[in-house]
Design an enzyme around this catalytic site. Structure first.
Site, PDB file in Angstrom:
ATOM      1  N   GLU A 210       9.987   1.363  10.260  1.00 36.69           N
ATOM      2  CA  GLU A 210      11.015   2.362   9.923  1.00 36.69           C
ATOM      3  C   GLU A 210      10.346   3.714  10.091  1.00 36.69           C
ATOM      4  OE1 GLU A 210      14.181   1.984   9.117  1.00 36.69           O
ATOM      5  OE2 GLU A 210      14.120  -0.193   9.149  1.00 36.69           O
TER       6      GLU A 210
ATOM      7  N   GLU B 299      10.156  16.045  14.482  1.00 39.47           N
ATOM      8  CA  GLU B 299      10.553  15.958  13.075  1.00 39.47           C
ATOM      9  C   GLU B 299       9.721  16.944  12.253  1.00 39.47           C
ATOM     10  OE1 GLU B 299       9.322  12.370  11.066  1.00 39.47           O
ATOM     11  OE2 GLU B 299      11.300  12.186  10.155  1.00 39.47           O
TER      12      GLU B 299
ATOM     13  N   CYS C 169      13.927  11.045   5.917  1.00 37.09           N
ATOM     14  CA  CYS C 169      13.886  10.579   7.308  1.00 37.09           C
ATOM     15  C   CYS C 169      15.224  10.798   7.994  1.00 37.09           C
ATOM     16  CB  CYS C 169      13.479   9.118   7.361  1.00 37.09           C
ATOM     17  SG  CYS C 169      14.480   8.076   6.310  1.00 37.09           S
TER      18      CYS C 169
ATOM     19  N   LYS D  71       0.862  -1.189   0.000  1.00 37.41           N
ATOM     20  CA  LYS D  71       0.000   0.000   0.000  1.00 37.41           C
ATOM     21  C   LYS D  71       0.899   1.239   0.000  1.00 37.41           C
ATOM     22  CE  LYS D  71      -1.670   2.947   2.787  1.00 37.41           C
ATOM     23  NZ  LYS D  71      -1.681   4.141   1.934  1.00 37.41           N
TER      24      LYS D  71
HETATM   25  P1  NAD Z   1       2.583   8.496   7.448  1.00 35.82           P
HETATM   26  O1  NAD Z   1       2.874   7.765   8.694  1.00 35.82           O
HETATM   27  O2  NAD Z   1       1.554   9.543   7.453  1.00 35.82           O
HETATM   28  O3  NAD Z   1       2.143   7.480   6.304  1.00 35.82           O
HETATM   29  C1  NAD Z   1       2.945   6.376   5.931  1.00 35.82           C
HETATM   30  C2  NAD Z   1       2.059   5.318   5.317  1.00 35.82           C
HETATM   31  O4  NAD Z   1       1.202   4.780   6.339  1.00 35.82           O
HETATM   32  C3  NAD Z   1       1.111   5.835   4.221  1.00 35.82           C
HETATM   33  O5  NAD Z   1       0.980   4.861   3.227  1.00 35.82           O
HETATM   34  C4  NAD Z   1      -0.201   6.022   4.974  1.00 35.82           C
HETATM   35  O6  NAD Z   1      -1.322   5.972   4.138  1.00 35.82           O
HETATM   36  C5  NAD Z   1      -0.155   4.848   5.928  1.00 35.82           C
HETATM   37  N1  NAD Z   1      -0.957   4.982   7.142  1.00 35.82           N
HETATM   38  C6  NAD Z   1      -1.380   6.103   7.770  1.00 35.82           C
HETATM   39  N2  NAD Z   1      -2.100   5.779   8.873  1.00 35.82           N
HETATM   40  C7  NAD Z   1      -2.120   4.428   8.944  1.00 35.82           C
HETATM   41  C8  NAD Z   1      -2.693   3.493   9.858  1.00 35.82           C
HETATM   42  N3  NAD Z   1      -3.409   3.881  10.914  1.00 35.82           N
HETATM   43  N4  NAD Z   1      -2.500   2.175   9.633  1.00 35.82           N
HETATM   44  C9  NAD Z   1      -1.756   1.754   8.585  1.00 35.82           C
HETATM   45  N5  NAD Z   1      -1.208   2.594   7.671  1.00 35.82           N
HETATM   46  C10 NAD Z   1      -1.387   3.922   7.861  1.00 35.82           C
HETATM   47  O7  NAD Z   1       4.001   9.025   6.940  1.00 35.82           O
HETATM   48  P2  NAD Z   1       4.264   9.966   5.696  1.00 35.82           P
HETATM   49  O8  NAD Z   1       3.842  11.343   6.083  1.00 35.82           O
HETATM   50  O9  NAD Z   1       3.738   9.330   4.460  1.00 35.82           O
HETATM   51  O10 NAD Z   1       5.867   9.889   5.595  1.00 35.82           O
HETATM   52  C11 NAD Z   1       6.713  10.664   6.344  1.00 35.82           C
HETATM   53  C12 NAD Z   1       7.257   9.891   7.522  1.00 35.82           C
HETATM   54  O11 NAD Z   1       7.925   8.709   7.089  1.00 35.82           O
HETATM   55  C13 NAD Z   1       8.305  10.681   8.277  1.00 35.82           C
HETATM   56  O12 NAD Z   1       8.075  10.566   9.650  1.00 35.82           O
HETATM   57  C14 NAD Z   1       9.604   9.994   7.900  1.00 35.82           C
HETATM   58  O13 NAD Z   1      10.643  10.140   8.825  1.00 35.82           O
HETATM   59  C15 NAD Z   1       9.180   8.584   7.739  1.00 35.82           C
HETATM   60  N6  NAD Z   1      10.144   7.850   6.927  1.00 35.82           N
HETATM   61  C16 NAD Z   1      11.017   6.988   7.547  1.00 35.82           C
HETATM   62  C17 NAD Z   1      11.978   6.301   6.797  1.00 35.82           C
HETATM   63  C18 NAD Z   1      12.972   5.364   7.448  1.00 35.82           C
HETATM   64  O14 NAD Z   1      13.681   4.684   6.733  1.00 35.82           O
HETATM   65  N7  NAD Z   1      13.059   5.304   8.760  1.00 35.82           N
HETATM   66  C19 NAD Z   1      12.025   6.504   5.426  1.00 35.82           C
HETATM   67  C20 NAD Z   1      11.129   7.380   4.828  1.00 35.82           C
HETATM   68  C21 NAD Z   1      10.185   8.042   5.591  1.00 35.82           C
END
Ligand code: NAD
Length: 506
Positions: A258, A400, A297, A183
């Site tokens: 992650e 962040e 990230c 997803k």
């Molecule tokens: P997000 O948590 O809003 O969304 C990530 C994914 O989770 C999306 O596909 C979203 O639709 C889904 N999602 C949202 N709520 C959910 C739930 N309740 N259950 C299951 N899935 C759900 O994050 P974002 O805004 O898309 O991305 C930014 C974040 O990702 C930042 O915090 C960044 O640090 C992190 N990130 C971490 C890494 C790493 O390697 N550690 C890499 C890239 C991004």
């Protein structure tokens, strides 16, 4: 893309080998963050689509051939996928640029990294083999530990590196023999859809790779809680990651997270003693904080600098940050694209406002840029921002931002530098700049972060584990641990000369 099977717009849900629209018929427009104009239409899936995709992945795992294919066969498929990625590099790089706002060159580099990851896991799974014979202490016993696939994997990814993050999960999941439902983020799904098309073209059997486009609170939440899912691998923010972990715990599923980071970039004065050293450290601090508009990230968003060089360093950093060329990622000569969404820009603006209210000093940026030919007025642009005189109690230092915002903190001793760098609930990555090799190793050893760069920032290797300490997550991607996440160890103990044990007199 060349060789892809035909599918209609909004047929972006793939399950059991077929592309289709959402069962509800609802669609979503995908916006180009450079001008807020829609450039694609996708299916807005919901829980019913998630259920159907899990059922398809479950069937392919429980009844299909894929989990039982030889490692050589799986490795060959992954290499074919890497070849197709190389073939479609330009198109995929462009698509990633339009979807996530990054420059096309960044998009191309992502594609290269993704192809490398597929090749790495293909070679690793062959090199590791499928089992390890263990000494059971008797010539009459043959004992072996075999590595089997976990089962059906739910792979949930964010919007900043859509293709890369999906691939760091898909490549090891397939190498290990799993089936999956991916997803992508609802706002940047395009390259994940394209990747699944490539998997199909490479010859993956129906039902092994499934994709459901749709929101997190419906599709993501359903996948995380679904009893038919054996493992959830999630990359995203702390808030949604916590919900995923709770759902996984309730179902006793394996979970890999992650999450975010608040990453220190520690600069000692000795790194700046020569003109070259100073220039390199400033250049890399700029890169650490502002590449992809800070939506990384591992962004080096906390500059922690020795007091004696602070003023000179920050003045030069702010001068260069103010000259970064912002614009549409597809335009030549643009160095940095827009933020991904209006929401992400509003969030960045709120953090800058809170920092200024808490006493930070604005050295550059802090506002939207003037529109121009390559910077449409409706695009989500925000100027690279340097906030001086920050301290660790400030919200902008603790949380962040995920935008082009760099905070500056100052230290006087090595102990103070380490204490500041470790003072975060996260622990994803950090950098140390020094000309003193002993100090470099000493400080690196004391940092509680999953990756430490010495005199560099941002590079990663597919062979080396990626992941975080603290609230940056659970588990690792890449490296041998990145494959281990997708495997279950099974001990098979065979008695070659069975006899009664007579524990019970009978
Ligand atoms: P997000 O948590 O809003 O969304 C990530 C994914 O989770 C999306 O596909 C979203 O639709 C889904 N999602 C949202 N709520 C959910 C739930 N309740 N259950 C299951 N899935 C759900 O994050 P974002 O805004 O898309 O991305 C930014 C974040 O990702 C930042 O915090 C960044 O640090 C992190 N990130 C971490 C890494 C790493 O390697 N550690 C890499 C890239 C991004």
């Amino acid at each position: 893309m060349a060789g892809h099977q035909e599918r209609q717009a909004a047929e972006t849900i793939h399950l059991a080998g077929k592309w289709r629209t959402a069962l509800s018929g609802v669609t979503r427009e995908i916006l180009d963050p450079a001008d807020a104009e829609p450039f694609a239409l996708v299916a807005e899936g919901d829980e019913r689509d998630a259920d159907a995709a899990v059922a398809a992945a479950r069937r392919a795992f429980d009844e299909g051939a894929w989990p039982h294919t030889s490692v050589a066969e799986r490795a060959a498929l992954l290499h074919r996928v890497a070849d197709l990625l190389v073939r479609d590099r330009e198109e995929l790089g462009l698509l990633e640029s339009r979807d996530a706002g990054k420059t096309v060159e960044e998009g191309r580099i992502d594609v290269d990294c993704v192809a490398d990851a597929f090749r790495y896991f293909a070679d690793l799974v062959v090199a590791e083999g499928a089992g390890r014979v263990v000494d059971a202490g008797s010539p009459d016993v043959h004992s072996v530990v075999v590595q089997e696939p976990v089962g059906v994997c739910a792979l949930i990814t964010p919007w900043n590196y859509p293709l890369l993050q999906a691939s760091w999960k898909i490549a090891p999941a397939l190498a290990a023999g799993n089936t999956f439902v991916v997803k992508p983020s609802e706002i940047t799904p395009m390259t994940t859809i394209a990747l699944v098309e490539l998997l199909v073209e490479a010859g993956l059997p129906d039902g092994v790779a499934n994709v459901v486009t749709g929101p997190g609170h419906t599709v993501g939440a359903r996948l995380g809680a679904h009893p038919g899912v054996d493992l959830v691998s999630f990359t995203g923010g702390l808030v949604s990651g916590t919900k995923v972990a709770q759902a996984a715990a309730a179902g006793v599923k394996k979970v890999a997270l992650e999450l975010g980071g608040k990453n220190p970039n520690v600069v000692f004065a000795d790194a700046c003693a020569t003109d070259d050293g100073f220039d390199t450290a400033v250049d890399q601090a700029l890169n650490a904080a502002f590449i992809h508009s800070g939506q990384v990230c591992s962004a080096g968003s906390r500059l922690i600098i020795e007091a004696s060089v602070r003023e000179r360093f920050v003045a030069e950093l702010a001068r260069r940050a103010g000259r970064i060329r912002l614009g549409r990622g597809t335009e030549k000569d643009v160095e940095c694209g827009p933020l991904v969404s209006a929401q992400q820009r509003a969030r960045t603006e709120a953090y800058v406002a809170s920092a200024l209210a808490e006493g930070a000093v604005l050295r550059c940026g802090g506002k939207r840029p003037e529109p121009s030919r390559s910077r449409p007025a409706d695009g989500y642009f925000y100027e690279p921002t340097v906030l001086d005189q920050c301290h660790r109690e400030m919200k902008v230092v603790r949380e962040e931002v995920f935008g082009p915002v760099l905070t500056v903190e100052t230290f006087r001793t090595e102990d103070e530098a380490v204490a500041l760098a470790n003072d975060t609930e996260y622990g994803l990555a950090g950098g140390v700049w020094t000309a003193d090799a002993g100090r470099a190793r000493r400080v690196a050893g004391r940092l509680r972060h999953g990756t430490v760069w010495i005199n560099d920032f941002h590079p990663y290797l597919p062979q080396a584990e990626w992941g975080g300490f603290g609230k940056s997550g659970i588990g690792r991607e890449l490296g041998p641990s990145g494959l281990a996440e997708y495997r279950e160890a099974k001990h098979v103990y065979q008695n070659l000369a069975p006899r009664a044990v007579r524990w019970f007199a009978g």
